[in-house]
Design an enzyme around this catalytic site. Structure first.
Site, mmCIF file in Angstrom:
data_model
loop_
_atom_site.group_PDB
_atom_site.id
_atom_site.type_symbol
_atom_site.label_atom_id
_atom_site.label_comp_id
_atom_site.label_asym_id
_atom_site.label_seq_id
_atom_site.Cartn_x
_atom_site.Cartn_y
_atom_site.Cartn_z
ATOM 1 N N LYS A 192 2.168 -5.701 10.080
ATOM 2 C CA LYS A 192 2.557 -4.759 9.159
ATOM 3 C C LYS A 192 4.098 -4.258 9.770
ATOM 4 O O LYS A 192 3.940 -3.748 10.647
ATOM 5 C CB LYS A 192 1.985 -3.440 8.804
ATOM 6 C CG LYS A 192 2.238 -2.302 7.643
ATOM 7 C CD LYS A 192 1.450 -0.912 7.362
ATOM 8 C CE LYS A 192 1.851 -0.335 6.516
ATOM 9 N NZ LYS A 192 0.956 0.814 6.164
HETATM 10 O O1 G3P Z 1 0.758 2.929 2.629
HETATM 11 C C1 G3P Z 1 1.705 4.104 3.019
HETATM 12 C C2 G3P Z 1 1.394 5.351 2.420
HETATM 13 O O2 G3P Z 1 1.047 5.789 3.702
HETATM 14 C C3 G3P Z 1 2.748 6.519 2.069
HETATM 15 O O3 G3P Z 1 1.825 7.384 0.941
HETATM 16 O O4 G3P Z 1 1.798 9.390 0.403
HETATM 17 O O5 G3P Z 1 2.880 9.287 1.892
HETATM 18 O O6 G3P Z 1 3.936 8.027 0.088
HETATM 19 P P1 G3P Z 1 2.873 8.756 1.111
#
Ligand code: G3P
Length: 215
Positions: free
Chosen positions: A87
């Site tokens: 990644k």
């Molecule tokens: O896959 C990306 C993710 O981990 C981010 O999610 O909910 O932190 O915006 P969030």
């Protein structure tokens, strides 16, 4: 559409795998920190542990932001297990690193994507996956799903193989709308996947069937 779980929690990954609908896992440094995984050796071991639970791709993120550092880290990550996808953040050096890994046959996931232009660059560099963060766009009053639609149209116009991995998916409607648009993958917390199971009419109907079966 493939379902990935967005966590580094081994119990949740196992629960999703046992459900029989899991296609992969995404992690990031924040998710690893949340599980208290610290130190290079422990972090690398944790990625291998995840690969042993799930049948499918496991995204492991580089921490370096310079080209040489990303190559060095990415090669270590890719050598851990054939399920690992490296990644890489959507920055200039990251695009160069994705191009390098593409030419070496190492699969990549371009993360922190918030615009169609960024997704176009990731595809041109040969990224295996592109990760638009739809929930974080919603958080700033910008429709994340519109971005998924735009990327789908652009990739289809030119036949790019890069898979759209909708990330920062927060709830079941995000999943359903991504499926309608034609995202290749959604990555989300376990709760968003299990929420798809629920409908009050299912519960009422089952209770009635069970009651009638006793008659
Ligand atoms: O896959 C990306 C993710 O981990 C981010 O999610 O909910 O932190 O915006 P969030």
């Amino acid at each position: 559409m493939k379902f990935f779980i967005d966590t580094a929690n081994l119990a949740q990954i196992k629960e999703a795998q046992d459900l029989g609908v899991l296609d992969g896992v995404t992690t990031n440094p924040s998710l690893m920190a949340k599980e208290g995984i610290k130190g290079q050796d422990n972090i690398l071991k944790h990625y291998v542990d995840i690969c042993h639970i799930v049948d499918g791709d496991v995204s492991a993120e580089v921490i370096a932001t310079d080209y040489e550092g990303m190559i060095r880290e990415g090669e270590i990550l890719a050598s851990l297990h054939d399920q690992i996808v490296v990644k890489i953040p959507m920055i200039k050096e990251g695009i160069k690193a994705i191009k390098y890994f593409t030419e070496k046959g190492i699969r990549t996931n371009c993360t922190l994507v918030f615009s169609a232009g960024q997704a176009l660059l990731a595809a041109k560099a040969g990224a295996t996956y592109v990760s638009p963060f739809i929930g974080r766009l919603d958080d700033v009053s910008t429709d994340g799903l519109t971005l998924i639609e735009d990327i789908r149209q652009i990739y289809d116009n030119y036949g790019y193989d890069t898979q759209i991995l909708a990330a920062s998916v927060r709830h079941p409607m995000h999943i359903i709308e991504c499926a309608k648009i034609g995202a290749d993958v959604v990555t989300c917390p376990l709760g968003a996947i299990t929420a798809l199971l629920k409908h009050p009419l299912t519960d009422i109907g089952l209770a009635q069937f069970l009651a009638d079966a006793k008659k």
